[in-house]
Design a protein around this motif. Structure first.
Motif, PDB file in Angstrom:
ATOM      1  N   SER A  30       1.334   5.765 -11.303  1.00 27.49           N
ATOM      2  CA  SER A  30       1.564   4.729 -12.315  1.00 27.49           C
ATOM      3  C   SER A  30       1.933   3.385 -11.692  1.00 27.49           C
ATOM      4  O   SER A  30       1.752   2.344 -12.307  1.00 27.49           O
TER       5      SER A  30
ATOM      6  N   GLN B 100       1.526   1.733  -2.892  1.00 24.79           N
ATOM      7  CA  GLN B 100       0.612   2.741  -3.401  1.00 24.79           C
ATOM      8  C   GLN B 100      -0.532   2.934  -2.428  1.00 24.79           C
ATOM      9  O   GLN B 100      -1.021   1.966  -1.833  1.00 24.79           O
TER      10      GLN B 100
ATOM     11  N   ALA C 108      14.168   1.595  -9.575  1.00 24.79           N
ATOM     12  CA  ALA C 108      12.758   1.906  -9.357  1.00 24.79           C
ATOM     13  C   ALA C 108      12.487   3.386  -9.595  1.00 24.79           C
ATOM     14  O   ALA C 108      11.485   3.753 -10.219  1.00 24.79           O
TER      15      ALA C 108
ATOM     16  N   ARG D 200      12.175   4.413 -13.190  1.00 23.40           N
ATOM     17  CA  ARG D 200      10.943   3.988 -13.862  1.00 23.40           C
ATOM     18  C   ARG D 200       9.786   4.967 -13.670  1.00 23.40           C
ATOM     19  O   ARG D 200       8.778   4.874 -14.349  1.00 23.40           O
ATOM     20  N   CYS D 201       9.930   5.887 -12.733  1.00 21.85           N
ATOM     21  CA  CYS D 201       8.858   6.855 -12.466  1.00 21.85           C
ATOM     22  C   CYS D 201       8.719   7.792 -13.670  1.00 21.85           C
ATOM     23  O   CYS D 201       9.677   8.483 -14.036  1.00 21.85           O
ATOM     24  N   PRO D 202       7.536   7.846 -14.269  1.00 19.39           N
ATOM     25  CA  PRO D 202       7.370   8.662 -15.470  1.00 19.39           C
ATOM     26  C   PRO D 202       7.422  10.172 -15.217  1.00 19.39           C
ATOM     27  O   PRO D 202       7.596  10.944 -16.155  1.00 19.39           O
TER      28      PRO D 202
ATOM     29  N   LEU E  85       5.893  -1.776  -8.414  1.00 18.81           N
ATOM     30  CA  LEU E  85       6.112  -3.010  -9.179  1.00 18.81           C
ATOM     31  C   LEU E  85       7.580  -3.400  -9.176  1.00 18.81           C
ATOM     32  O   LEU E  85       7.915  -4.582  -9.073  1.00 18.81           O
ATOM     33  N   ALA E  86       8.459  -2.414  -9.293  1.00 20.20           N
ATOM     34  CA  ALA E  86       9.892  -2.679  -9.352  1.00 20.20           C
ATOM     35  C   ALA E  86      10.473  -3.064  -7.999  1.00 20.20           C
ATOM     36  O   ALA E  86      11.371  -3.900  -7.923  1.00 20.20           O
TER      37      ALA E  86
ATOM     38  N   GLN F  83       4.865   2.120 -11.066  1.00 24.56           N
ATOM     39  CA  GLN F  83       6.092   1.493 -11.554  1.00 24.56           C
ATOM     40  C   GLN F  83       7.095   1.242 -10.433  1.00 24.56           C
ATOM     41  O   GLN F  83       7.785   0.222 -10.428  1.00 24.56           O
ATOM     42  N   CYS F  84       7.161   2.155  -9.478  1.00 22.35           N
ATOM     43  CA  CYS F  84       8.087   1.973  -8.357  1.00 22.35           C
ATOM     44  C   CYS F  84       7.681   0.777  -7.498  1.00 22.35           C
ATOM     45  O   CYS F  84       8.521  -0.032  -7.109  1.00 22.35           O
TER      46      CYS F  84
END
Length: 63
Positions: A13, A26, A51, A54-56, A18-19, A15-16
């Motif tokens: 995703s 990635q 971070a 935020r990981c789904p 991005l944060a 999110q990590c």
């Protein structure tokens, strides 16, 4: 603090990354998390927890 990632659970995703791009990236091929530093200095601890949260799929652990 020690960070671990479970690449098998990662869904890419991003999110990590991005944060906190200073510590997470990635993979260009599959989009899964790439950990840049598994023992960051104390100044990063709060940001790492944010971070990771935020990981789904909770693929990141920070202790």
């Amino acid at each position: 603090m020690r960070i671990t990632v479970n690449s098998d659970n990662c869904v890419g995703s991003g999110q990590c990354a991005l944060a906190l791009p200073e510590l997470f990236d990635q993979d260009d091929v599959n989009g899964k998390v790439v950990l840049l530093d598994d023992q960051p200095s104390a100044e990063w601890h709060d940001a790492v927890h944010e971070a990771a949260s935020r990981c789904p799929v909770q693929a990141i652990t920070a202790r």
